[in-house]
Scaffold this active site. Structure first.
Site, PDB file in Angstrom:
ATOM      1  N   ASP A  92       8.234 -28.519  61.405  1.00 32.38           N
ATOM      2  CA  ASP A  92       8.445 -29.737  61.227  1.00 32.38           C
ATOM      3  C   ASP A  92       9.623 -30.131  60.442  1.00 32.38           C
ATOM      4  O   ASP A  92       9.921 -29.261  59.664  1.00 32.38           O
ATOM      5  CB  ASP A  92       7.194 -30.814  60.809  1.00 32.38           C
ATOM      6  N   GLU A 154       4.515 -30.365  56.754  1.00 37.85           N
ATOM      7  CA  GLU A 154       5.057 -30.200  55.311  1.00 37.85           C
ATOM      8  C   GLU A 154       5.829 -31.434  55.058  1.00 37.85           C
ATOM      9  O   GLU A 154       5.647 -31.681  53.822  1.00 37.85           O
ATOM     10  CB  GLU A 154       5.724 -28.712  55.239  1.00 37.85           C
TER      11      GLU A 154
END
Length: 454
Positions: A92, A154
């Site tokens: 991500d 994250e």
């Protein structure tokens, strides 16, 4: 394969690395459904799963974590008696923020002045490609067991993988954990990040009046909430040097690792000409060994549209970054106490707890660090440097608590010019090439240390 042969093979794989990174960057995998469709993160996760299956990992699959994101998990069994290494990354990315601030489209890999631009090129899709390139270069000659995880949230800090690790500790058990979400002190200097700052954020609110009143009729004796807040916030810094000063916290720590040249820092941070840096001691002391306070935002009347009125209330979001050795709960309590005691004129003060995270310090005296040092020296021709990092990675503390015997190494392709989290993020492809070489050599060297797998 010889060391020189490995280097040549990695060089030959860089065209494929660029193509891989271009495909990954094109997927806007921002793990916030309010901004981007969740399907994009799922598409990125599947891309990672397919790529690492092709690179030789077994049973690579998507596992849903408690925050709804998907971690990509796989493994490769160790040869008899060999240790196991965990490879970590995340797929991500941060949102691009202001698209107009990008010179080129954020989700299209673009080459300019020898660097590759695009959101995630460094943080952390460049590290995904680094892992892939190292594994492809080794082929079937991987002398350790591998466990692999690519996190899917994250950048949002919602803790999905941290919770998943706590629920499934057996899936990530390894002798050495390569957390590849950091990077080098500068291009060409092989570096391990050995400390991470922790975090203690609060929101402070000041109330003085029942409501807005006309500044011409009442201004003077009527207490101004915004002025009170400004006065309180000003006490968090030394008036002469600008150094952070929070009563009850040690603000004089000294950094013993690699330094950070002041002129280089000014350039990296974009400090305007004539503006002095704040604090005392070295730049590294201020960054990695001492608390640092930042006022992240203030709620108050905007300049455009403001009335001739005395503000009855104002609030601010205050962030305190803390070095290893400082307890986040104690730091937040000290910050709360400092702000409350600094309040003037008997104003009403409320302090709400917000984000918190513990700092991290890696133990660097084990065989994994020795093996990494040899690999860094072989590739970069100089001893490995040790660095701190301002950002927190909560997963590191979870891993340290869950696997107390494992060595945790933070490294990767990022360096100051990458501008991670900012517009025009980029990566130097030489860092992908060199750090992939470091990783491949590390896996060989670690296998030869005599560490026996768990």
């Amino acid at each position: 394969m010889t060391v020189s042969g490995l280097a040549e093979k990695i060089t030959g794989l860089m065209g494929r690395a660029r193509a891989d990174l271009a495909e990954l960057v094109a997927i806007p995998s921002v793990a916030d459904p309010r901004q981007y469709p969740p399907e994009e993160c799922r598409r990125a996760a599947q891309w990672v799963a397919d790529a690492f299956t092709e690179a030789g990992l077994h049973d690579v699959h998507l596992a849903e974590t408690p925050d709804g994101s998907h971690a990509v998990i796989g493994h490769r069994p160790p040869p008899p008696g060999a240790p196991t290494v965990l490879l970590y990354c995340h797929y991500d990315v941060q949102p691009p923020l202001d698209d107009d601030a990008w010179t080129t489209p954020p989700f299209a890999l673009t080459e300019r002045d020898g660097r590759w631009y695009g959101r995630g090129t460094a943080d952390c899709k460049g590290n995904i490609v680094m892992h892939l390139t190292a594994l492809r270069a080794l082929g079937d000659d991987i002398p350790v067991g591998l466990k692999f995880v690519a996190e899917g949230s994250e950048e949002q800090g919602t803790g999905g993988l941290e919770s998943y690790v706590a629920e499934h500790p057996e899936q990530f058990l390894a002798d050495a954990l390569l957390v590849c979400d950091t990077g080098n002190a500068e291009v060409g200097t092989g570096t391990a990040t050995v400390t991470l700052r922790g975090l203690a954020d609060v929101v402070v609110t000041v109330d003085t009046l029942a409501g807005e009143i006309h500044s011409g009729m009442f201004g003077g004796p009527a207490p101004d909430a915004l002025a009170a807040l400004i006065q309180m916030l000003s006490t968090l810094r030394d008036p002469d040097t600008g150094a952070t000063r929070v009563d009850g916290l040690d603000c004089e720590g000294v950094w013993e690792g690699a330094g950070y040249d002041e002129e280089q820092f000014r350039a990296d941070a974009g400090v305007l000409e004539g503006v002095r840096l704040t604090g005392t001691g070295t730049v590294a002391d201020r960054l990695w060994a001492r608390p640092a306070v930042t006022v992240l935002g203030i709620d108050c009347p905007p300049v455009v549209g403001s009335a001739a009125a005395v503000p009855p209330t104002a609030r601010a979001r205050v962030s305190l970054r803390i070095p290893p050795g400082t307890d986040p709960a104690a730091a937040r309590a000290a910050l709360t106490r400092h702000l409350t005691e600094a309040a003037p004129w008997g104003v009403r003060v409320g302090v709400e707890d917000e984000s918190a995270g513990a700092p991290f310090r890696a133990a660097t005296d084990g065989p994994a660090y020795a093996a990494l040092g040899r690999a860094m020296d072989e590739v970069y021709g100089r001893p490995m440097a040790f660095l701190g990092q301002g950002g927190s990675i909560p997963l590191c503390n979870v891993l340290a608590e869950t696997y107390p015997r494992a060595e945790i190494i933070l490294m990767g392709v990022e360096e100051p010019k990458c501008l991670i989290h900012a517009p025009n993020e980029s990566v130097d492809p030489a860092e992908i090439e060199h750090m992939a070489h470091v990783e491949a050599l590390f896996l060989r060297a670690y296998a030869a240390t005599g560490v026996r797998g768990r």
